[in-house]
Design a protein around this motif. Structure first.
Motif, PDB file in Angstrom:
ATOM      1  N   MET A   1      10.691 -58.460  40.793  1.00  0.00           N
ATOM      2  CA  MET A   1      10.841 -57.980  42.171  1.00  0.00           C
ATOM      3  C   MET A   1       9.541 -58.205  42.944  1.00  0.00           C
ATOM      4  SD  MET A   1      11.947 -54.188  43.472  1.00  0.00           S
ATOM      5  CE  MET A   1      10.352 -53.380  43.474  1.00  0.00           C
TER       6      MET A   1
ATOM      7  N   ILE B   1      31.576 -53.301  42.581  1.00  0.00           N
ATOM      8  CA  ILE B   1      30.929 -54.111  41.548  1.00  0.00           C
ATOM      9  C   ILE B   1      31.779 -55.327  41.176  1.00  0.00           C
ATOM     10  CG2 ILE B   1      31.830 -52.869  39.501  1.00  0.00           C
ATOM     11  CD1 ILE B   1      28.182 -53.778  39.825  1.00  0.00           C
TER      12      ILE B   1
ATOM     13  N   GLN C   1      32.021 -44.487  31.507  1.00  0.00           N
ATOM     14  CA  GLN C   1      31.673 -45.839  31.951  1.00  0.00           C
ATOM     15  C   GLN C   1      32.339 -46.156  33.297  1.00  0.00           C
ATOM     16  OE1 GLN C   1      29.306 -47.516  30.449  1.00  0.00           O
ATOM     17  NE2 GLN C   1      29.123 -45.874  28.958  1.00  0.00           N
ATOM     18  N   PRO C   2      31.816 -47.173  34.003  1.00  0.00           N
ATOM     19  CA  PRO C   2      32.244 -47.441  35.382  1.00  0.00           C
ATOM     20  C   PRO C   2      33.731 -47.765  35.535  1.00  0.00           C
ATOM     21  CG  PRO C   2      30.757 -49.167  34.572  1.00  0.00           C
ATOM     22  CD  PRO C   2      30.722 -48.068  33.580  1.00  0.00           C
TER      23      PRO C   2
ATOM     24  N   PRO D   1      28.503 -40.313  35.754  1.00  0.00           N
ATOM     25  CA  PRO D   1      27.214 -41.000  35.914  1.00  0.00           C
ATOM     26  C   PRO D   1      26.582 -40.852  37.304  1.00  0.00           C
ATOM     27  CG  PRO D   1      29.024 -42.536  36.228  1.00  0.00           C
ATOM     28  CD  PRO D   1      29.633 -41.174  36.143  1.00  0.00           C
TER      29      PRO D   1
ATOM     30  N   GLY E   1      30.086 -46.131  38.246  1.00  0.00           N
ATOM     31  CA  GLY E   1      28.971 -45.849  37.352  1.00  0.00           C
ATOM     32  C   GLY E   1      27.958 -46.976  37.238  1.00  0.00           C
ATOM     33  N   ALA E   2      28.411 -48.227  37.329  1.00  0.00           N
ATOM     34  CA  ALA E   2      27.473 -49.345  37.217  1.00  0.00           C
ATOM     35  C   ALA E   2      26.538 -49.360  38.427  1.00  0.00           C
ATOM     36  CB  ALA E   2      28.227 -50.662  37.099  1.00  0.00           C
TER      37      ALA E   2
ATOM     38  N   TYR F   1      24.351 -46.654  29.679  1.00  0.00           N
ATOM     39  CA  TYR F   1      23.990 -45.266  29.904  1.00  0.00           C
ATOM     40  C   TYR F   1      24.912 -44.373  29.097  1.00  0.00           C
ATOM     41  CZ  TYR F   1      27.842 -45.389  33.313  1.00  0.00           C
ATOM     42  OH  TYR F   1      29.061 -45.539  33.925  1.00  0.00           O
TER      43      TYR F   1
ATOM     44  N   GLN G   1      24.050 -46.488  38.263  1.00  0.00           N
ATOM     45  CA  GLN G   1      23.005 -46.584  37.246  1.00  0.00           C
ATOM     46  C   GLN G   1      22.112 -47.798  37.404  1.00  0.00           C
ATOM     47  OE1 GLN G   1      22.329 -44.230  34.954  1.00  0.00           O
ATOM     48  NE2 GLN G   1      23.928 -43.006  35.904  1.00  0.00           N
ATOM     49  N   MET G   2      22.609 -48.843  38.048  1.00  0.00           N
ATOM     50  CA  MET G   2      21.792 -50.058  38.073  1.00  0.00           C
ATOM     51  C   MET G   2      20.658 -49.965  39.081  1.00  0.00           C
ATOM     52  SD  MET G   2      24.285 -52.931  39.659  1.00  0.00           S
ATOM     53  CE  MET G   2      23.301 -54.107  40.539  1.00  0.00           C
ATOM     54  N   MET G   3      19.642 -50.785  38.854  1.00  0.00           N
ATOM     55  CA  MET G   3      18.499 -50.821  39.762  1.00  0.00           C
ATOM     56  C   MET G   3      18.444 -52.166  40.457  1.00  0.00           C
ATOM     57  SD  MET G   3      15.606 -49.181  37.329  1.00  0.00           S
ATOM     58  CE  MET G   3      14.551 -48.225  38.360  1.00  0.00           C
ATOM     59  N   GLU G   4      18.151 -52.106  41.749  1.00  0.00           N
ATOM     60  CA  GLU G   4      17.906 -53.307  42.540  1.00  0.00           C
ATOM     61  C   GLU G   4      16.892 -52.921  43.608  1.00  0.00           C
ATOM     62  OE1 GLU G   4      21.623 -56.230  43.223  1.00  0.00           O
ATOM     63  OE2 GLU G   4      22.025 -54.204  43.858  1.00  0.00           O
ATOM     64  N   PRO G   5      16.260 -53.900  44.210  1.00  0.00           N
ATOM     65  CA  PRO G   5      15.363 -53.557  45.325  1.00  0.00           C
ATOM     66  C   PRO G   5      16.164 -53.014  46.518  1.00  0.00           C
ATOM     67  CG  PRO G   5      14.998 -55.821  44.543  1.00  0.00           C
ATOM     68  CD  PRO G   5      16.255 -55.338  43.910  1.00  0.00           C
TER      69      PRO G   5
ATOM     70  N   VAL H   1      16.746 -59.371  42.022  1.00  0.00           N
ATOM     71  CA  VAL H   1      16.785 -58.893  40.645  1.00  0.00           C
ATOM     72  C   VAL H   1      17.770 -57.741  40.504  1.00  0.00           C
ATOM     73  CG1 VAL H   1      14.744 -57.464  41.108  1.00  0.00           C
ATOM     74  CG2 VAL H   1      15.329 -58.000  38.770  1.00  0.00           C
ATOM     75  N   THR H   2      18.479 -57.706  39.375  1.00  0.00           N
ATOM     76  CA  THR H   2      19.302 -56.528  39.061  1.00  0.00           C
ATOM     77  C   THR H   2      18.945 -56.058  37.654  1.00  0.00           C
ATOM     78  OG1 THR H   2      21.101 -57.836  38.103  1.00  0.00           O
ATOM     79  CG2 THR H   2      21.286 -57.342  40.428  1.00  0.00           C
ATOM     80  N   PHE H   3      18.997 -54.749  37.473  1.00  0.00           N
ATOM     81  CA  PHE H   3      18.768 -54.129  36.168  1.00  0.00           C
ATOM     82  C   PHE H   3      19.968 -53.230  35.910  1.00  0.00           C
ATOM     83  CE2 PHE H   3      17.593 -50.108  34.138  1.00  0.00           C
ATOM     84  CZ  PHE H   3      17.114 -50.549  32.921  1.00  0.00           C
ATOM     85  N   LEU H   4      20.744 -53.567  34.883  1.00  0.00           N
ATOM     86  CA  LEU H   4      21.935 -52.773  34.565  1.00  0.00           C
ATOM     87  C   LEU H   4      21.766 -52.144  33.186  1.00  0.00           C
ATOM     88  CD1 LEU H   4      24.924 -52.050  35.427  1.00  0.00           C
ATOM     89  CD2 LEU H   4      25.624 -54.066  34.163  1.00  0.00           C
ATOM     90  N   PRO H   5      21.591 -50.830  33.120  1.00  0.00           N
ATOM     91  CA  PRO H   5      21.373 -50.192  31.818  1.00  0.00           C
ATOM     92  C   PRO H   5      22.693 -49.838  31.145  1.00  0.00           C
ATOM     93  CG  PRO H   5      21.203 -48.540  33.534  1.00  0.00           C
ATOM     94  CD  PRO H   5      21.550 -49.853  34.224  1.00  0.00           C
TER      95      PRO H   5
END
Lengths: 347, 176
Positions: B27, A251, A110-111, A26, A165-166, B39, A169-173, B33-37
């Motif tokens: 945000m 994580i 996976q992570p 990932p 992997g987490a 995948y 793949q994850m989004m944060e500011p 905020v967290t976004f965990l997909p």
């Protein structure tokens, strides 16, 4: 921003001009981002024919004095291990990113954190260490990437960013303006020809004479000692009065924090020590906690690897237990909470 | 305050998009905020889900077992996540895709025939946006205008039709 993208952007901000990669889930977004951005900043992003080529290209670029990096995920990092050993033997600074997935073998996608041993013990043959940084947020994916380049240059050794992997793949500011840059030494050793104006530098890891080899390794370990003295990084969370100290990185440290916050509400005094550098490991700090805490618990996404380092640091003074999930499963907050409650009941 | 959300459905329903857009709007509100997909093979079909955590404080685990809000857009996702919604939480269903109803009395439900509304109104593929409109109305997490602003803001000016469809779908859900 995705964790993987944050690594790539931070590397470019840190002056990395050479990226060599080979796709693997990932972490492929790192390559993707580099392919888009590198040409725009006058750098090079090259998809090699294999992980082995990528690490050796990284070695070549690092030898010329440039900031260079490669990235992969677990099975790919195994392929790179020979090259990493050569880089360590040549005293070359560079960054290797491992966005871990489940193993062994091809494992899963996976992570996972099951490359802890590999990163901190056996990343290649020979007496060697890597500086290993373990981010726990997308912000740290970026800030520790920048820090890894500075540390590698300062101590003239390879650094590894050990994510999963987490986090990839994850989004944060992310805020890229928050980083402190270090003063790093001039690379007088670089094999860049020096415009033909002075004697060529030679970069080599072969020493046929055992005494010469021993000297080179001992000199390197003197540097490793300085890293251990000066560069240990960790975060403490509610450890001041903690009876049970959790130790977790990446994580799982976040899962641990949520579980600690939950059990605190029912009066259980738990806290967290989160190693940010896995090597050098915060052994003194954990040792000091062993004088006041009553028990330790590691939370890991492997069968219990960091637990060895925690046990060494605790030195038999307190019991050290582990809560582990593997195969690509992130332990849930409930599971960790339950484990802490059971430990608290038996104290 | 912390709000945890799981979006789930089939690959191609715009599950990841819904989660990302929710995270992005939070945000912009200045929240953590967290976004965990999920995948992997999902992007080629099959089930897809993602987890969004929105908080005023530091966010611990980005991975959540029992969410405050579960948004399910197909039957397997209903079966998987309906039992997991936190007591007092909210279950949001696309009833075109799910012919079951929850028997739980301890959760609130929001039932929207989103896929049907979409196909009847020339909005095929926008069922997820209809659902989002309904969620923001129901929960008050965001105002319509702040959500819409970021939703259409990410679409280039040249794609005016796409902007219009998104706005129409969001409004349809909001006014449902």
């Amino acid at each position: 921003m995705k964790g993987n993208e944050a690594i790539a952007e931070a590397a470019i901000n840190a002056g990395c001009l050479y990226y060599f990669g080979y796709p693997i889930t990932p972490q492929t977004e790192i390559s993707e981002y580099m392919a888009k951005r590198m040409p725009k900043v006058g750098g090079l992003c090259l998809q090699a024919e294999s992980e082995i080529s990528a690490i050796n290209m990284t070695m070549g670029a690092a030898a010329s004095g440039a900031r260079a990096m490669t990235s992969s995920s677990s099975p790919g990092v195994s392929l790179k291990s020979e090259g990493i050993s050569y880089i360590a033997g040549c005293d070359l600074p560079c960054l290797i990113v491992n966005v871990q997935r489940g193993g062994p073998g091809l494992g899963g996608i996976q992570p996972s954190q099951s490359d802890y041993y590999q990163a901190t013990r056996g990343v290649g043959h020979g007496d060697l260490r890597l500086i290993v940084l373990a981010p726990s947020s997308v912000q740290e994916m970026a800030s520790l990437t920048a820090e890894a380049f500075d540390l590698a240059d300062t101590y003239r050794m390879p650094a590894m960013l050990l994510a999963d992997g987490a986090l990839g793949q994850m989004m944060e500011p992310v805020d890229f303006s928050l980083f402190k840059k270090r003063e790093v030494p001039e690379k007088e050793w670089a094999a860049n020809g020096h415009g033909g104006k002075r004697k060529k530098n030679i970069i080599n890891s072969l020493f046929i004479d055992p005494q010469e080899l021993e000297n080179s390794v001992v000199a390197r370990y003197e540097r490793y000692k300085k890293v251990e003295e000066n560069e240990v990084k960790y975060e403490e969370f509610m450890t001041d009065d903690a009876d049970i100290v959790l130790v977790a990185f990446g994580i799982t440290a976040r899962v641990a924090k949520s579980a600690i916050t939950a059990v605190r509400e029912s009066g259980i005094k738990a806290g967290l020590l989160r190693p940010i550098t896995l090597w050098p490991f915060p052994k003194k700090e954990i040792g000091a906690l062993a004088d006041r805490a009553r028990a330790f618990l590691t939370v890991e996404m492997n069968m219990g690897q960091m637990i060895d380092d925690v046990r060494l640091a605790v030195g038999g003074k307190r019991p050290v237990d582990g809560y582990t999930r593997t195969g690509g499963i992130i332990p849930s907050v409930d599971e960790v909470e339950d484990k802490i409650r059971r430990m608290a009941a038996s104290l | 305050m912390t709000t945890t959300m799981i979006f789930a459905g089939s690959g191609g329903q715009g599950i990841q998009f819904s989660g990302k857009q929710t995270a992005k709007t939070a945000m912009h509100q200045g929240k953590n905020v967290t976004f965990l997909p999920s995948y992997g093979p999902e992007m080629r079909g099959g089930t897809s889900n993602c987890t969004v955590v929105i908080s005023d404080g530091e966010i611990g685990s980005p991975s959540v077992t029992s969410p405050d809000i579960a948004v399910v857009m197909n039957l397997p996702s209903f079966d998987k996540f309906e039992p997991r919604v936190k007591a007092g939480g909210l279950l949001v269903c696309d009833t075109t895709m799910i012919d079951k109803k929850t028997e739980r009395a301890d959760i609130d439900t929001l039932c929207v025939p989103a896929s049907e509304l979409a196909s009847e109104n020339g909005l095929t593929g926008f069922a997820n946006v209809i659902i989002l409109g309904a969620i923001i109305k129901k929960t008050g997490l965001f105002t319509f205008d702040e959500f819409l602003g970021l939703l259409v803001g990410s679409i280039p000016e040249s794609k005016a039709a796409l902007r219009e469809k998104n706005e129409k779908a969001l409004r349809m859900g909001y006014e449902f």
